[in-house]
Each structure stands twice: as structure tokens, then as C-alpha cells.
Write an enzyme that holds these catalytic residues in place. Structure first.
Site, PDB file in Angstrom:
ATOM      1  N   LYS A 288      -1.295 -10.101   0.794  1.00  0.00           N
ATOM      2  CA  LYS A 288      -2.562  -9.967   1.515  1.00  0.00           C
ATOM      3  C   LYS A 288      -2.692 -11.071   2.559  1.00  0.00           C
ATOM      4  O   LYS A 288      -2.097 -12.133   2.391  1.00  0.00           O
ATOM      5  CB  LYS A 288      -3.725 -10.113   0.520  1.00  0.00           C
ATOM      6  N   ASP A 358       0.600  -3.941  -3.096  1.00  0.00           N
ATOM      7  CA  ASP A 358      -0.817  -4.310  -3.179  1.00  0.00           C
ATOM      8  C   ASP A 358      -1.660  -3.169  -3.769  1.00  0.00           C
ATOM      9  O   ASP A 358      -2.818  -3.368  -4.117  1.00  0.00           O
ATOM     10  CB  ASP A 358      -1.329  -4.695  -1.787  1.00  0.00           C
ATOM     11  N   ARG A 362      -3.790   0.866  -9.558  1.00  0.00           N
ATOM     12  CA  ARG A 362      -3.470   2.207 -10.068  1.00  0.00           C
ATOM     13  C   ARG A 362      -2.229   2.174 -10.949  1.00  0.00           C
ATOM     14  O   ARG A 362      -2.090   2.971 -11.870  1.00  0.00           O
ATOM     15  CB  ARG A 362      -3.327   3.169  -8.878  1.00  0.00           C
TER      16      ARG A 362
END
Ligand code: BES
Ligand code: ZN
Ligand code: ZN
Length: 512
Positions: A288, A358, A362
């Protein structure tokens, strides 16, 4: 902060500070002398001693009954109270439990500013309404306790906490057991929310997956909660290859936290909660940007909410069977980290191309949802700070959720209405599922359409891991899990909100 219900008239309450509620009602004019012509502020159930003081303020337009208004009368010397605090509720007709929750927070802010330590709240000054006594006292208790939260674990000099309001007496002329039940419920729920906030507010190095599991074990003590914690070896042995892959780039061990509560007979299917316990999300190899990355300590708020909801369910001794699963890990770019393009296999045998490391939430939820489905639950709900897209879509007021089962949606809508947490159903269709097909594996962890409908495609991915006929709802709390205090006065301006605990507990109550 201690609460009690006190049976008393308002003539002489003997309190340091008395809180009275003021609402707005249109066209309430005194026909006899026209004295208060045009005044809209209405205070019900006032004693004779109090009336002149407050009416003068209302006549002069200082007290209007507007929402979030508070007027402090220092050394008023009436009704046996040293000070009086008048708190506005807005339109009397629109009064609901959320207005009360917020009013309690407004009151607490004013009381703290005036260095008040003991307070009496005049319940009988609430306008006549349809709320039951327990709903009223629950909302007020929640409002006070939630607004009283502050995170100072790492400050040498702690402010407020030792100086704040210590005692809250809820005063009514007609004391009943129902009032007490509301206070008890409100206390348990708010304390659970505050526990969740604390977990969220702790930074990544002070809330590792191991520590999160230890917290679950610690709070379960003295309750009927069973907690089972797996390490990476067990996670691997249980074939949770998708979850495990996210942990590979970190030197911190992952944990799979399982909580169980049996409050009903064995024949009753358990209700099931799953939460994303990502204790720090750097993005992994798909790292990020550094600006704002510190906020990714909150990426375990879904997992924390589930642990907190279980704690409340157990403390409330609800007559349900409940189970909860929290996959907990860091997402880091260490030398063994999963790489873009890697293919991993989930517990149900489905293969996944990790096209963006990233999109890790899930991946960890996939295996937890397979495990949850295997427990033959009544239904499953999950909470996760899953996609930035949700924050963009709905902001920090509404938690967006997806559910394809209309009957379950009705239950969720009712629970959310009763809890006061705003939720909003968003559409999930087969096209979203199509978007998640992999090129080289069964699935891809990123959507074919890029960022378009990013929360929906993420949900479509999760759906591949939920048992076919199990009612399931996914709550994406990326927008609502922290920094909600600019909207809700009982939430911290900066920090975790503890969202979803109240609705999840309500769902459990409704499943009794
Ligand atoms: N934890 C983040 C989601 C997030 C972002 C929560 C901002 C709160 C605020 C999640 O793991 C993530 O990074 N998701 C990606 C998915 C994308 C790569 C498909 C996102 O939303 O950008
Ligand atoms: Zn991420
Ligand atoms: Zn994440």
C-alpha cells in the site's frame, strides 16, 4: 461508571446534577396568558420547583429543545439538585432509541466539561412515546458508556478517565424491573463494544494475531464461552491454504480463533459469526502507499466485533447456540510472502490466483467460511473491513451488506433497526460472480472489472466458500469501523467504532 434506577419524584432528588430532557413540539401555546407564545420547547413531567427556571430559559430562546442542545444551569439550587443540565431531543414525535443514545452522549460531554461526577437523569421528563421502558434505559445506558470510552493505554498521563462521571441514577416515579433489565442489557452491550474498540485501537505490534487470540481467551473466563485457538501447523493440517498464504510474509504466527457458546438445547442449530482478523495490512508484495497505512491496524475490527458479540451473547445468557470464527494474521511483504500470480488452494478445494496480495481479506475469510459452513449453522454473518470501495460508496454512516436470501434480509433489517446501527443492502448478482473467475485457477482474488463494484465482486468471491443453502450475509465495515465520531456523538472522533456488535447481538436475541 455505575448505574442504578431510583424511584423518586422530581421535587427533591438530592443529586449533584439533574439531567432533564427538553423536546420540540410545534404550536404548544399557553392559551390562558399567552406568556410563552411561539415557544416550541416542551419539558414534560417537570416538578413545580423546576418549572420556572426552565421556562424562563425557554421563553428567552436559550432552551429550544433542539437535537444535541445542552444548557447547564450551574448552582441552580432547585429540586434538591445543585446543578441542572437540560438536554435537547429534537422533535418529540421523532423520538426513538437512537435519539436517546445520542442525547446521553451529549449529556456526558456537558457533564464532563462541568466536572460533574454524580448525576441523576429524570426519565419522566422524556416526552410521551412508544418506546418501552427497557428500550429507553438500554439506549441511555449505551449512550453514556459508549461516549465515555477513551483509548489511553499508551499514555503516561491519562486524562478524563479518573475524573469523569462515576454514578448515573436513572430517576423515575414508577420504578419497575423492566427499567433495570434495559440498564443491564445496555451495560453488557456497551462494555462489549468498548472492548472491541480497544482491540481495534491497539497498534499492530500490540495486537498481533497471538494477542488477539489471547484476548478472546481472557474475556471468555467466567462465562460459558469455549475458546479454541489453532496455530499455523493446525491451520495447515486443516487445509486452509488460502488463509495460510496471507500469513507467509510475516514473522508473526497466524491464529484461527474459534469460539463456542451453548445456551440452548443440542438440537438447535448454531448461529454463526465470522470476522476478518487482519491485525496489520501492509498490502503485502502489492504494498500500500505509505500515507495512511497506519490505519491498517484497524483491519481486524471485523474479527474483534465478532469476539465482542460472542462475549455479549454469553454475558446476556441468551438461549441460543452460537459459534464464531476469526482468522487472524498480518499481511506483510517478507521473503516468504505470497506473490502476485501465485496459486493457492482453499479448504473446499477451490484454487485461487492471488493477483493482488492486498486483496487478502477475502483469502482469509474464504477458509473460515468453508469451516463455518461445515458446522451446519442456522445462518452465517460475517464482518470485514474488506474493501476501500465500500467507504467510497456509503461513507462512514451506513454499513453496506450483501445477502441473497430475502427472508434473512428482513431479519437483518429488523435487527439493525432495533440496534440503531445503520445498514444498507447492496446488490449482488451472478455477473459479479463471473467477474471473479480466474485465468489459470478457479478463481481470481481481484475482479475482471478492476475497481468497479469492488465490494460486490469481493462478496461474490466470498460466496464461493459458503454452503449452498445456508442463509449468509456479508457486512463490509471498511467505511464504518473507525473515525465515525464526526457523525455519532457516542463514537470516538478518532479510533475504532466497535460497529456491528450491537446488530449481531440483536440478531442473536431475535434467534432465541
Ligand atoms: N483492508 C483493505 C480494505 C480497506 C481499505 C479497508 C481502506 C479500510 C480502508 C483490504 O484488504 C484491501 O486492501 N482491499 C483492496 C482490494 C483490491 C486490491 C481489490 C482495496 O479495497 O483496495
Ligand atoms: Zn489489503
Ligand atoms: Zn485488508
Amino acid at each position: 461508571m455505575k448505574f442504578e434506577i431510583q424511584k423518586s419524584k422530581l421535587d427533591n432528588v438530592g443529586a449533584e446534577t439533574l439531567v432533564v430532557f427538553v423536546s420540540k413540539k410545534s404550536e404548544k401555546k399557553d392559551k390562558k396568558n399567552g406568556k410563552n407564545g411561539g415557544r416550541t420547547a416542551v419539558i414534560e413531567g417537570l416538578s413545580r420547583a423546576l418549572t420556572p427556571k426552565l421556562e424562563t430559559a425557554a421563553d428567552e430562546g436559550v432552551l429550544t429543545g433542539a437535537n444535541a442542545e445542552s444548557v447547564f444551569f450551574r448552582d441552580s439550587g432547585v429540586a434538591g439538585a445543585r446543578h441542572i443540565l437540560a438536554v435537547g431531543l429534537g422533535d418529540a414525535k421523532a423520538l426513538d432509541h437512537e435519539v436517546l443514545r445520542q442525547a446521553a452522549a451529549t449529556a456526558l460531554g456537558a457533564l464532563k466539561a462541568q466536572k460533574v461526577r454524580s448525576v441523576a437523569v429524570a426519565l419522566d421528563t422524556l416526552p410521551h412515546n412508544d418506546l418501552t421502558a427497557d428500550v429507553m434505559t438500554q439506549a441511555l445506558t449505551e449512550g453514556f458508556l459508549l461516549a465515555n470510552y477513551s483509548f489511553q493505554d499508551f499514555k503516561e498521563k491519562k486524562s478524563d478517565s479518573k475524573e469523569g462521571v462515576e454514578r448515573v441514577a436513572l430517576i423515575t416515579a414508577t420504578k419497575s424491573k423492566t427499567y433495570e433489565q434495559g440498564v443491564e442489557r445496555g451495560m453488557i452491550i456497551a462494555e462489549s463494544v468498548n472492548f472491541v474498540r480497544r482491540l481495534g485501537d491497539r497498534p499492530g505490534n500490540k495486537m498481533t494475531p497471538t494477542m488477539l487470540a489471547e484476548e478472546a481467551v481472557r474475556v471468555a473466563k467466567g462465562t460459558k464461552l469455549d475458546v479454541d485457538v489453532w496455530d499455523s501447523k493446525q491451520i495447515k493440517a486443516e487445509k486452509m491454504g488460502s488463509f495460510l498464504s496471507v500469513s507467509l510474509g510475516s514473522s508473526e504466527e497466524p491464529r484461527f480463533i474459534a469460539m463456542k457458546y451453548n445456551g440452548a438445547g443440542k438440537s438447535k442449530k448454531p448461529i454463526c459469526f465470522v470476522g476478518k482478523g487482519l491485525t496489520f495490512d501492509s498490502g503485502g508484495i502489492s504494498i500500500k502507499p505509505s500515507a495512511g497505512m497506519e490505519e491498517m491496524k484497524y483491519d481486524m475490527c471485523g474479527g474483534a466485533a465478532v469476539i465482542g458479540a460472542m462475549l455479549a451473547i454469553a454475558r446476556l445468557k441468551l438461549k441460543v447456540n452460537a459459534i464464531a470464527f476469526v482468522p487472524a494474521t498480518e499481511n506483510m511483504p517478507g521473503p516468504s510472502a505470497v506473490k502476485p500470480g501465485d496459486i493457492v488452494t482453499a479448504r473446499n478445494g477451490k484454487t485461487i490466483e492471488v493477483n493482488n496480495t492486498d486483496a487478502e481479506g477475502r483469502l482469509i475469510l474464504a477458509d473460515a467460511l468453508v469451516w463455518a459452513s461445515e458446522q451446519d449453522p442456522q445462518w452465517i454473518v460475517d464482518a470485514a473491513t474488506l474493501t476501500g470501495a465500500m467507504g467510497i460508496a456509503l461513507g462512514n454512516l451506513h454499513t453496506g451488506y450483501y445477502c441473497r436470501n430475502d427472508k434473512f434480509v428482513q431479519k437483518i433489517a429488523a435487527a439493525s433497526e432495533a440496534s440503531g446501527e445503520w445498514t444498507w443492502r447492496l446488490p449482488l448478482v451472478d455477473f459479479h460472480v463471473k467477474d471473479m473467475r480466474g485465468t489459470y485457477a478457479d478463481l481470481s482474488n481481484t475482479g475482471a472489472k478492476g475497481r468497479e463494484a469492488g465490494s460486490a465482486t469481493a462478496t461474490a468471491f466470498l460466496e464461493q466458500f459458503v454452503g449452498k443453502d445456508i442463509p449468509w450475509a456479508h457486512f463490509d465495515i471498511a467505511g464504518t469501523a473507525w473515525h465515525t465520531g464526526d457523525r455519532l456523538p457516542y463514537c470516538p472522533r478518532k479510533g475504532a467504532s466497535g460497529v456491528m456488535v450491537r446488530t449481531f447481538v440483536q440478531l442473536a436475541m431475535d434467534a432465541e
